[in-house]
Enzyme design. Sequence first.
Site, PDB file in Angstrom:
ATOM      1  N   ASP A 132       1.043  -3.370   6.108  1.00 25.92           N
ATOM      2  CA  ASP A 132       2.184  -2.809   5.390  1.00 25.92           C
ATOM      3  C   ASP A 132       2.537  -3.725   4.220  1.00 25.92           C
ATOM      4  O   ASP A 132       2.598  -4.958   4.366  1.00 25.92           O
ATOM      5  CB  ASP A 132       3.382  -2.680   6.332  1.00 25.92           C
ATOM      6  CG  ASP A 132       4.589  -2.058   5.648  1.00 25.92           C
ATOM      7  OD1 ASP A 132       4.613  -0.816   5.535  1.00 25.92           O
ATOM      8  OD2 ASP A 132       5.491  -2.815   5.230  1.00 25.92           O
ATOM      9  N   HIS A 144       8.015   3.980  -9.928  1.00 24.85           N
ATOM     10  CA  HIS A 144       6.980   4.500  -9.026  1.00 24.85           C
ATOM     11  C   HIS A 144       5.587   4.432  -9.621  1.00 24.85           C
ATOM     12  O   HIS A 144       4.598   4.302  -8.878  1.00 24.85           O
ATOM     13  CB  HIS A 144       7.316   5.935  -8.627  1.00 24.85           C
ATOM     14  CG  HIS A 144       8.465   6.020  -7.674  1.00 24.85           C
ATOM     15  ND1 HIS A 144       8.351   5.760  -6.335  1.00 24.85           N
ATOM     16  CD2 HIS A 144       9.778   6.313  -7.894  1.00 24.85           C
ATOM     17  CE1 HIS A 144       9.530   5.903  -5.743  1.00 24.85           C
ATOM     18  NE2 HIS A 144      10.416   6.240  -6.676  1.00 24.85           N
ATOM     19  N   ASP A 167       2.600   2.843  -7.684  1.00 27.22           N
ATOM     20  CA  ASP A 167       1.312   3.478  -7.402  1.00 27.22           C
ATOM     21  C   ASP A 167       0.163   2.537  -7.740  1.00 27.22           C
ATOM     22  O   ASP A 167      -0.845   2.471  -7.018  1.00 27.22           O
ATOM     23  CB  ASP A 167       1.170   4.768  -8.210  1.00 27.22           C
ATOM     24  CG  ASP A 167       2.057   5.890  -7.682  1.00 27.22           C
ATOM     25  OD1 ASP A 167       2.600   5.736  -6.570  1.00 27.22           O
ATOM     26  OD2 ASP A 167       2.204   6.906  -8.392  1.00 27.22           O
ATOM     27  N   GLU A 176       3.233   3.092   2.234  1.00 28.59           N
ATOM     28  CA  GLU A 176       2.638   1.801   1.866  1.00 28.59           C
ATOM     29  C   GLU A 176       1.888   1.165   3.030  1.00 28.59           C
ATOM     30  O   GLU A 176       1.602  -0.035   3.018  1.00 28.59           O
ATOM     31  CB  GLU A 176       3.723   0.836   1.355  1.00 28.59           C
ATOM     32  CG  GLU A 176       4.749   0.427   2.385  1.00 28.59           C
ATOM     33  CD  GLU A 176       5.966   1.353   2.431  1.00 28.59           C
ATOM     34  OE1 GLU A 176       7.041   0.880   2.827  1.00 28.59           O
ATOM     35  OE2 GLU A 176       5.834   2.534   2.052  1.00 28.59           O
TER      36      GLU A 176
END
Length: 338
Positions: A200, A213, A217, A243
């Site tokens: 994670d 964002h 990405d 994620e």
Amino acid sequence: MTQPTLIAPTPATEEGLKVLIAEDDADSRQGLELAVRLLGHSCAVACDGLEAWEMHQADRADVVLADWSMPKLDGIGLCQRIRSIDSSAAYTHFVFVTGISDKAHFIEAMHAGADDYLTKPVDLDNLRARLEVARRAVTIQRQGDAKHSALRRKSDRDFRAARTDPLTAMSNRLELTENLEVLASRVDRYGHPYSAALCDIDSFKAYNDCFGHLAGDDVLRRVAHTIHAGLRRGDGFYRFGGEEFLAILPEQSLAESAAGMNRVRHEVEELRIIHAPQASMPFVTISVGIAELNPDSTGGIEDWLRRADTALYLAKALGRNRVATEEGGAEATLPRLR
């Protein structure tokens, strides 16, 4: 051969045939070759059935024109051998060209797998008609093969696309689900152990809130490729969701998996991706939780992944940027880059 009033070659817009002539008589062989070439087709010649068979194996013909009586291997034997290797994707038209004209031989030829039967002397108009029928069939077959190949390629692309995460280009949950079914049977049948490493990205929401964002990405892609590059060739790797990423590590104990994933964790940190100011670490890092599945495990696949998730929570609770196992151990973090 009987001469026709007019011989029309195959139009230039139509693809010619690859014709193989098997004929032991030199005059007949030469006459057939001349006629085939005049009609617009390429031609190879053999002096007996065995030579024709060897030539056909090396370079498959579209059409074979074969005499009945030949040394070493006769026409019936040649036809039977060719039919033994034919398939729906590669079919050869076989035509007997022989001086034997009785009904019994015609029936025997058809039973052997022949497509047509011409008697000598060959009328060129009859030969042209037979080759035109063969050309149409070959054209349909080639078009069908091309269409089938295109459909197969499209099917393969669609299959992979459905099992690939579009953002990171890694395998997705659908492929994971399918692979886990196979994995579970291998554990039961062969007793092979597997480790699941759930990874994670630490404080990823803070990164998205700070940089947006699109930048998030990009981080997902870079981290995914870094983790994947650090795994062994036989390891599985999947985007688990958001994620989170999942590595499936065959034939590795918890200790071996923890050591390997700690190296991967350090490689992610070495990307030196500046984190959000509100994050607790200067660079983007990952936390990893590991659990093992072996023949003695109870609870099945879902419990295995749940145990890996619990170990991930432990890594987070111990300060992030570290690897923890289901046994409660945690690999110490390497010195953070400044």
